[in-house]
Enzyme design. Structure first.
Site, mmCIF file in Angstrom:
data_model
loop_
_atom_site.group_PDB
_atom_site.id
_atom_site.type_symbol
_atom_site.label_atom_id
_atom_site.label_comp_id
_atom_site.label_asym_id
_atom_site.label_seq_id
_atom_site.Cartn_x
_atom_site.Cartn_y
_atom_site.Cartn_z
ATOM 1 N N HIS A 96 28.471 7.910 45.647
ATOM 2 C CA HIS A 96 28.945 6.697 44.978
ATOM 3 C C HIS A 96 30.254 7.014 44.251
ATOM 4 O O HIS A 96 31.221 6.275 44.377
ATOM 5 C CB HIS A 96 27.874 6.199 44.005
ATOM 6 C CG HIS A 96 28.137 4.841 43.454
ATOM 7 N ND1 HIS A 96 28.333 3.730 44.256
ATOM 8 C CD2 HIS A 96 28.243 4.398 42.169
ATOM 9 C CE1 HIS A 96 28.536 2.670 43.495
ATOM 10 N NE2 HIS A 96 28.497 3.043 42.226
ATOM 11 N N HIS A 107 36.960 1.085 43.801
ATOM 12 C CA HIS A 107 35.566 0.647 43.823
ATOM 13 C C HIS A 107 35.510 -0.760 44.413
ATOM 14 O O HIS A 107 35.948 -1.727 43.799
ATOM 15 C CB HIS A 107 34.984 0.663 42.416
ATOM 16 C CG HIS A 107 33.487 0.549 42.397
ATOM 17 N ND1 HIS A 107 32.754 0.136 43.494
ATOM 18 C CD2 HIS A 107 32.579 0.783 41.417
ATOM 19 C CE1 HIS A 107 31.472 0.130 43.189
ATOM 20 N NE2 HIS A 107 31.347 0.525 41.933
ATOM 21 N N CYS A 158 26.953 -3.486 42.650
ATOM 22 C CA CYS A 158 27.712 -2.583 43.511
ATOM 23 C C CYS A 158 26.878 -1.920 44.605
ATOM 24 O O CYS A 158 27.406 -1.119 45.373
ATOM 25 C CB CYS A 158 28.396 -1.524 42.655
ATOM 26 S SG CYS A 158 29.510 -2.244 41.426
#
Length: 371
Positions: free
Chosen positions: A262, A299, A136
């Site tokens: 994040h 996400h 990620c």
């Protein structure tokens, strides 16, 4: 030495970059029921999906569109500019492989799991195209490499991209690590229940600082790879990445005015990210605003860093910081952090920090400033 970001293009469940930013400022999210075809056993009912059917090679199509528009917006002519391309991704074209499961997988050649064909078709004349499958934080790592390439003269410009489409295997994973199915992503919220996937693509063009117009200045990206755990984040590893970014940029913690966090809405990310922000920035004299976008766009896996970057650039351009969609009551570990919620906030002076953390402790923290 810093380099410039000449263009930025984003595609999310909320639309293009301007549409996404407008929705963020309004506190809207792009959550929708999963497309038909996903098994009931996943224990996941929602996602943050790009409009329309995904279909084979969706990630490649979204990437190609963003890449083409970013190069055009930057005014790069590949006939006289050495343009390289780095693509950050978490899942590559796994969704296409899954859709072909049980059939002849020879129909999905190995090289199509990467994105050179898609980029070359969209940007004729592009040079090397390298896919970085780095969880990620992949597009954050690609930004770091792009800055190195431009500063070292290995390319005249670098096209940095990110892309990911939803996959059944990743949905199955996020559905099995929570006690109850997650209804929505709620970053930094006391009652957060887990993450949901987003999809889309992004592209930016990184160029040398030759006095040309630009959207922002790419100061540095700090990296760490701590291998602390397969999935759980390590605050110490995140701290190293934040300090590495500051050192490379020649900046102080107090220079940071805004953090694009994040913020995955998971049990483990938020306490770790809060602890690192307090240790590095607050203890260093900073008092930044902190916001996150995953409550609105989900996400986006390897695209997450570039999605945050696009929003950061729009904050710099407009002077407005969007609230964290889904945040109602902050978690206790966020005490002392100025989380933006409910309403947009004026952009404080200073640099913008962009956080991106991945499985295995693969972390990237980027600092950008006004051009």
């Amino acid at each position: 030495m810093s380099v410039l970001i000449a263009s930025s293009v984003l595609r999310t469940c909320l639309g293009d970059g301007p549409q996404t930013f407008a929705a963020l400022l309004a506190g809207r999210d792009g959550r929708s029921p999963l497309r038909p075809g996903y098994p009931q056993q996943l224990r996941v009912a929602y996602g943050y999906q790009v409009d329309g059917p995904a279909g084979p090679y969706a990630a490649s199509r979204w990437l190609a569109d963003c890449a083409r528009r970013a190069v055009a917006a930057a005014g790069v002519d590949t006939r006289n500019v050495r343009l390289a391309c780095l693509v950050g991704t978490g899942l590559r074209e796994l969704s296409t492989v899954e859709a072909t499961a049980g059939e002849d997988l020879a129909g999905v050649p190995a090289h199509r799991l990467h994105f050179a064909d898609a980029v070359r078709a969209a940007v004729p004349g592009v040079g090397d195209v390298v896919t970085i499958a780095n969880a990620c934080s992949a597009s954050g790592h690609a930004l770091a490499l792009a800055q190195d390439m431009v500063e070292l003269g290995d390319a005249d410009a670098v096209l940095v991209c990110g892309t990911d489409a939803m996959t059944t295997s990743m949905l199955a994973m996020i559905g099995r690590v929570v006690d109850e199915p997650t209804e929505r992503v709620r970053p930094f919220d006391r009652d957060r229940h887990g993450v949901l996937l987003g999809e889309g693509a992004a592209a930016v063009v990184v160029v040398p600082d030759h006095g040309r117009p630009a959207l922002g200045r790419l100061l540095a990206t700090g990296l760490s790879c701590d291998a602390h755990h397969e999935t759980a984040p390590s605050p110490e590893g995140i701290v190293r990445a934040m300090r590495d970014a500051l050192t490379r940029a020649g900046a102080r913690p107090a220079d940071v005015g805004l953090v694009l966090a994040h913020g995955t809405g998971t049990a483990l990310n938020e306490p770790a990210e809060c602890a690192a922000l307090c240790e590095v920035l607050l203890a260093g004299g900073a008092d930044p605003l902190v916001t996150g976008v995953k409550g609105a766009v989900g996400h986006m896996s390897g695209t997450a860093a570039l999605a945050n970057l696009d929003v950061a650039l729009r904050c710099l351009a407009t002077g407005s910081v969007p609230p964290t969609v889904g945040l109602r009551v902050p978690l206790a570990e966020a005490a002392g952090l100025r989380l933006v919620r409910e309403e947009p906030a004026p952009l404080p002076p200073g640099l913008v920090q962009i956080d991106a953390f991945g499985f295995g402790g693969v972390n990237a923290v980027t600092l950008v400033g006004a051009p």
